[in-house]
Write an enzyme that holds these catalytic residues in place. Structure first.
Site, short mmCIF file in Angstrom:
data_model
loop_
_atom_site.label_atom_id
_atom_site.label_comp_id
_atom_site.label_asym_id
_atom_site.label_seq_id
_atom_site.Cartn_x
_atom_site.Cartn_y
_atom_site.Cartn_z
N CYS A 21 -1.26 0.56 7.37
CA CYS A 21 -2.69 0.23 7.52
C CYS A 21 -3.09 -0.97 6.65
O CYS A 21 -3.22 -2.09 7.14
CB CYS A 21 -3.58 1.43 7.20
SG CYS A 21 -3.36 2.82 8.35
N ARG A 22 -3.29 -0.72 5.35
CA ARG A 22 -3.91 -1.74 4.50
C ARG A 22 -3.02 -2.95 4.26
O ARG A 22 -3.48 -4.10 4.40
CB ARG A 22 -4.34 -1.13 3.16
CG ARG A 22 -5.47 -0.12 3.30
CD ARG A 22 -5.62 0.72 2.05
NE ARG A 22 -4.46 1.60 1.85
CZ ARG A 22 -4.25 2.35 0.78
NH1 ARG A 22 -5.11 2.32 -0.21
NH2 ARG A 22 -3.19 3.12 0.71
N SER A 23 -1.78 -2.73 3.86
CA SER A 23 -0.95 -3.91 3.53
C SER A 23 -0.54 -4.72 4.76
O SER A 23 -0.51 -5.96 4.68
CB SER A 23 0.26 -3.55 2.65
OG SER A 23 1.11 -2.63 3.26
N ASP A 37 -8.18 3.89 1.42
CA ASP A 37 -7.20 4.28 2.45
C ASP A 37 -7.95 4.72 3.72
O ASP A 37 -8.71 5.69 3.67
CB ASP A 37 -6.38 5.44 1.88
CG ASP A 37 -5.26 5.86 2.81
OD1 ASP A 37 -5.26 5.44 3.98
OD2 ASP A 37 -4.39 6.61 2.34
N CYS A 88 0.87 -1.19 0.00
CA CYS A 88 0.00 0.00 0.00
C CYS A 88 0.90 1.23 0.00
O CYS A 88 2.06 1.14 -0.43
CB CYS A 88 -0.97 -0.03 1.18
SG CYS A 88 -0.19 -0.03 2.81
N ASN A 125 2.36 1.42 4.29
CA ASN A 125 2.68 0.13 4.92
C ASN A 125 2.45 0.16 6.43
O ASN A 125 3.20 -0.43 7.20
CB ASN A 125 4.12 -0.32 4.60
CG ASN A 125 4.44 -1.77 4.99
OD1 ASN A 125 5.57 -2.09 5.34
ND2 ASN A 125 3.46 -2.64 4.96
P1 4NP Z 1 -1.73 2.78 4.20
O1 4NP Z 1 -2.36 4.11 4.82
O2 4NP Z 1 -1.20 3.17 2.83
O3 4NP Z 1 -2.88 1.87 4.13
O4 4NP Z 1 -0.64 2.34 5.14
C1 4NP Z 1 -1.67 5.33 4.93
C2 4NP Z 1 -0.83 5.53 5.97
C3 4NP Z 1 -0.17 6.75 6.11
C4 4NP Z 1 -0.38 7.74 5.18
C5 4NP Z 1 -1.23 7.51 4.11
C6 4NP Z 1 -1.87 6.31 3.99
N1 4NP Z 1 0.27 8.99 5.31
O5 4NP Z 1 -0.01 9.88 4.51
O6 4NP Z 1 1.08 9.16 6.24
#
Ligand code: 4NP
Length: 153
Positions: free
Chosen positions: A12-14, A124, A7, A10
């Site tokens: 949340c989703r992945s 997200d 994602c 790295n």
């Molecule tokens: P992820 O979510 O891609 O599912 O891990 C996010 C985590 C952090 C951020 C964006 C998306 N960020 O902008 O810090």
């Protein structure tokens, strides 16, 4: 078989997909046959554990998230057989690091493994509320079952 979930951050989703897939492999007695990891196209959160909200929601379903965030690198295409991305932006950012079409063909969109969900991407959840984290887990639950079916026959 080596599987990498990707994602943006790295955190949340992945990591959720990685934890859900590991849990599924354990339930099916298939852990020995797979290597599972996750990464982010950005390195913003490198070294961090999964977001505490994501860990809480997963934990309520009996799923632990062991991931420490790291950035996706071109070499991952040499190591992993399949690279499961959460959204179109992840797809694009990974695809531009591929050496050739064979490597690009390792990319799978998680949403394409979720026929019972209307979303074209795993949304997200980072800036949203609890429902977003639950939706991620619901989607990757179905996606991981279908992924295992696809890879294991
Ligand atoms: P992820 O979510 O891609 O599912 O891990 C996010 C985590 C952090 C951020 C964006 C998306 N960020 O902008 O810090």
């Amino acid at each position: 078989m080596k599987v990498l979930f990707v994602c943006l951050g790295n955190i949340c989703r992945s990591p959720a997909a990685e934890g859900v897939f590991i849990h599924l492999l354990e339930k099916r007695g298939l852990s020995e046959q797979f290597t599972v990891d996750s990464a982010g196209t950005s390195g913003f959160h490198a070294g961090e554990r999964a977001d505490s909200r994501m860990r809480d929601h997963a934990s309520r379903r009996g799923i632990e998230l062991p991931s420490l965030s790291r950035q996706f690198v071109a070499k991952d295409f040499n190591i992993f057989d399949w690279i499961i991305v959460m959204d179109d932006s992840n797809f694009k950012n990974c695809a531009r690091l591929a050496n050739d079409e064979e490597q690009k063909a390792k990319l799978i969109k998680m949403a394409d493994l979720c026929p019972n969900f209307s979303e074209n991407e795993v949304p997200d959840p980072y800036y949203g509320g609890a429902a977003g984290f639950e939706r991620v887990l619901d989607m990757v639950d179905e996606g991981c079952i279908n992924l295992l079916e696809k890879l294991n026959g």
